[in-house]
Design an enzyme around this catalytic site. Structure first.
Site, PDB file in Angstrom:
ATOM      1  N   ASP A  30       0.750  -1.205  -0.034  1.00  0.00           N
ATOM      2  CA  ASP A  30      -0.034  -0.026   0.134  1.00  0.00           C
ATOM      3  C   ASP A  30       0.885   1.396  -0.083  1.00  0.00           C
ATOM      4  O   ASP A  30       1.921   1.279   0.724  1.00  0.00           O
ATOM      5  CB  ASP A  30      -0.804  -0.022   1.292  1.00  0.00           C
ATOM      6  CG  ASP A  30      -1.980   0.883   1.299  1.00  0.00           C
ATOM      7  OD1 ASP A  30      -2.800   0.990   0.439  1.00  0.00           O
ATOM      8  OD2 ASP A  30      -2.055   1.898   2.351  1.00  0.00           O
TER       9      ASP A  30
ATOM     10  N   GLU B  26       1.434  -0.744  -5.231  1.00  0.00           N
ATOM     11  CA  GLU B  26       0.595   0.276  -5.176  1.00  0.00           C
ATOM     12  C   GLU B  26       1.128   1.706  -5.445  1.00  0.00           C
ATOM     13  O   GLU B  26       1.650   2.203  -4.064  1.00  0.00           O
ATOM     14  CB  GLU B  26      -0.615   0.200  -4.236  1.00  0.00           C
ATOM     15  CG  GLU B  26      -1.800   1.230  -4.494  1.00  0.00           C
ATOM     16  CD  GLU B  26      -2.025   2.317  -3.410  1.00  0.00           C
ATOM     17  OE1 GLU B  26      -3.230   2.894  -3.762  1.00  0.00           O
ATOM     18  OE2 GLU B  26      -1.442   2.251  -2.629  1.00  0.00           O
TER      19      GLU B  26
HETATM   20  C1  NOJ Z   1      -4.441   2.914  -0.844  1.00  0.00           C
HETATM   21  C2  NOJ Z   1      -5.608   1.949  -0.729  1.00  0.00           C
HETATM   22  O1  NOJ Z   1      -6.034   1.097  -1.648  1.00  0.00           O
HETATM   23  C3  NOJ Z   1      -6.754   2.879  -0.153  1.00  0.00           C
HETATM   24  O2  NOJ Z   1      -7.828   2.093   0.101  1.00  0.00           O
HETATM   25  C4  NOJ Z   1      -6.208   3.456   1.296  1.00  0.00           C
HETATM   26  O3  NOJ Z   1      -7.448   4.202   1.962  1.00  0.00           O
HETATM   27  C5  NOJ Z   1      -5.201   4.213   1.300  1.00  0.00           C
HETATM   28  N1  NOJ Z   1      -4.158   3.488   0.587  1.00  0.00           N
HETATM   29  C6  NOJ Z   1      -4.413   4.501   2.573  1.00  0.00           C
HETATM   30  O4  NOJ Z   1      -3.852   3.411   3.103  1.00  0.00           O
END
Ligand code: NOJ
Length: 559
Positions: free
Chosen positions: A212, A276
């Site tokens: 993440d 991500e």
């Molecule tokens: C990306 C995640 O996919 C999202 O759902 C989240 O709110 C943010 N990062 C913070 O962790």
């Protein structure tokens, strides 16, 4: 497992995102890990190679689990570690890999490290785990991605009154919600802690981690003001860009991924990391997947690409090129739990990244157009070499819930923007499994943590499973052909063709597979080609037939 010995499984895998809250429940309103396990036959029949599980860890759920209070446990709402182990075992027995979500940019404010930092006070070693700063004002002008300032003063926390820190003037950084303090990755103890977290789950048999906010871990220590936009998407223009946001895509993040790569490599099997990272341009993103770093990165440029032939061709070409340069496979994705579902996004006037959620009073998507384009986009995506990500429910053609009443909303972005943004709840609605059961069979009690929109029952998996013309059966056919022909391992080249149309050849185990996507103009099935898959399952096209606009066909040579 089915991967060729020469290429690890993740090079060409189809990875299905399970958002545990909303997938299937064996208890009540919220989904469970046992619910996922009980649907493994469904996923196997769909033909996926792996599951990516969004967070299921203990959490106050202020950001639907992306606020983790214990990285090495299962939240009782979702089950237990025993349920997790059973899920891994049952998935592996079906040749389905398990990738889990790791959230290293921030913890929950209920994590014991943050609680210890609050208790230990300014100047303590515990506070050095996070970004605590002495300042009369917020230390700089950074904005939270969910809206408002990215700084919270300790004494202004909701729980400060009457607490030992009620006079504490320090500020801490939260790029997301104030309940999600950013970790200080310059602190070696933070690095060591996450090494242990990785090992904990690797020891339990996970096949990989989705990282993440992978571009956010390291910040420019001088904390300079930043006038640029702060959103999930970085504003960088090219590799030499000197105006890069000081909180994203800093050079120091790569050292962390080299360290993690070595940890994964010390385990047997082919374990992987997927980033991500909302980083622009593709060449910058590709740096996250250099040989000794991560293995994949989500291709958000593809997700954000408008439904426009030239732009799609350019994005696909750039993606293949950028990842080939670093010897890694490209990835493809159209939907996830953070964006408007592509069956709705592609039915909007603007078909690019789209708004952050849609409300009843806002322009509504054209549902039929959106679904036709969504299936065409999916068929295009699944024909491309590399690895593809699916988001739960897209195989049912689920639209965004665009009429959800505000009283149901839970996304912190809705609250922090004071309702200016609807937020992401509309893509997180509990799935419809059975058309004639309460809550469409999501849970044994009929409860669902968010209400399902009208029309959900007609999209239920049980109905679609039995209908050869359904979106579900189209996905099943596409995944089966992709696997048989090894499209994920093929070589792609675009062919010249008429405007508004994409035409490419994937040279793969299935021979030459011709892919035609009629983005904004119709085309014709060429002679000597046989249509093997059509994104509109009700059409049965032959050579010479017109391919209507918003359709993708896969063809093989023959008469
Ligand atoms: C990306 C995640 O996919 C999202 O759902 C989240 O709110 C943010 N990062 C913070 O962790």
């Amino acid at each position: 497992m089915s991967a060729r010995p020469s290429q690890p499984w993740w090079h060409h895998a189809v990875i299905y995102q399970v958002y545990p809250r909303s997938f299937a429940s064996t208890s009540g309103a919220v989904g469970t890990l046992e619910g996922v396990r009980q649907k493994l036959n469904y996923l196997q029949q769909l033909g996926v190679d792996a599951i990516w599980l969004s967070p299921f860890y203990p959490s106050p759920q202020r950001d639907a689990g992306y606020d983790v209070s214990d990285y090495c446990q299962v939240d009782p709402t979702f089950g237990t570690l025993a349920h997790f182990d059973a899920l891994v075992e049952s998935a592996h027995a079906r040749d389905i890999r398990i990738v889990i979500d790791l959230v290293p940019n921030h913890t929950s404010d209920q994590h014991r490290a943050f609680q210890a930092a609050l208790a230990a006070g300014p100047g303590s070693a515990q506070r050095d785990w996070y970004w605590f700063v002495d300042s009369e004002q917020p230390p700089n002008n950074w904005k939270s991605i969910f809206g408002g300032s990215a700084w919270t003063q300790v004494c202004q926390r909701e729980d400060a009154a009457g607490s030992p820190w009620e006079d504490d003037q320090q500020w801490y950084l939260n790029l997301f919600d104030s309940s999600q303090p950013d970790l200080n990755w310059d602190n070696p103890q933070v690095r060591e802690y996450f090494d242990q977290v990785l090992r904990f789950w690797l020891d339990r048999g996970v096949d990989g981690f989705r990282i993440d906010v992978a571009h956010g871990l390291v910040k420019d220590r001088s904390l300079p003001n930043w006038e640029g936009e702060v959103s999930m998407v970085d504003g960088g223009e090219d590799d030499a860009d000197t105006t890069r946001a000081p909180m994203f895509d800093q050079e120091g993040v790569h050292e962390i991924y080299r360290r993690w790569n070595a940890i994964l490599a010390s385990y047997p099997g082919e374990r992987m990391l997927v980033a991500e990272a909302w980083v622009d341009p593709q060449t910058r993103l590709a740096r996250y997947v250099r040989n000794d770093e991560m293995h994949q990165a989500f291709n958000f440029a593809f997700l954000c690409c408008p439904w426009q032939a030239q732009e799609l061709e350019q994005t696909i070409t750039d993606s293949l090129h950028a990842f080939r340069q670093v010897g890694r496979p490209a990835t493809w994705v159209l939907s996830n739990h953070d964006v408007v579902r592509h069956a709705s996004r592609l039915g909007l006037e603007e078909t690019g990244k789209g708004p952050n959620g849609i409300r009843a009073r806002e322009p509504q998507p054209d549902a039929a157009l959106g679904l036709a384009r969504a299936r065409a986009a999916t068929a295009l995506m699944l024909s491309l070499p590399g690895s593809a990500y699916l988001y739960q429910g897209e195989e049912l053609g689920l639209p965004e819930h665009t009429t959800l009443e505000d009283k149901w909303r839970q996304d912190p972005a809705f609250f922090r923007t004071k309702g200016a943004e609807a937020g992401r709840d509309g893509c997180r609605i509990p799935l419809p499994w059975a058309h004639d059961a309460a809550g469409c069979g999501f849970s044994p009690t009929g409860e669902t943590w968010l209400p399902q929109p009208p029309g959900w029952a007609e999209l239920a998996a049980d109905l679609q499973s039995a209908d050869t013309g359904s979106t579900l059966n189209f996905y099943r056919r596409a995944l089966a052909l992709r696997r048989d022909w090894e499209l994920g391992q093929g070589e792609w080249s675009f062919q010249p063709c008429e405007g508004g149309v994409l035409r490419g050849i994937n040279r793969c185990e299935g021979g030459e597979v011709l892919v035609i996507t009629t983005v904004s103009a119709p085309s014709v099935v060429p002679s000597d080609w046989v249509v093997k898959l059509c994104s509109d399952p009700t059409l049965h096209l032959r050579a010479g037939d017109e391919i209507p606009v918003n359709t993708t066909v896969w063809c093989q040579r023959g008469n």
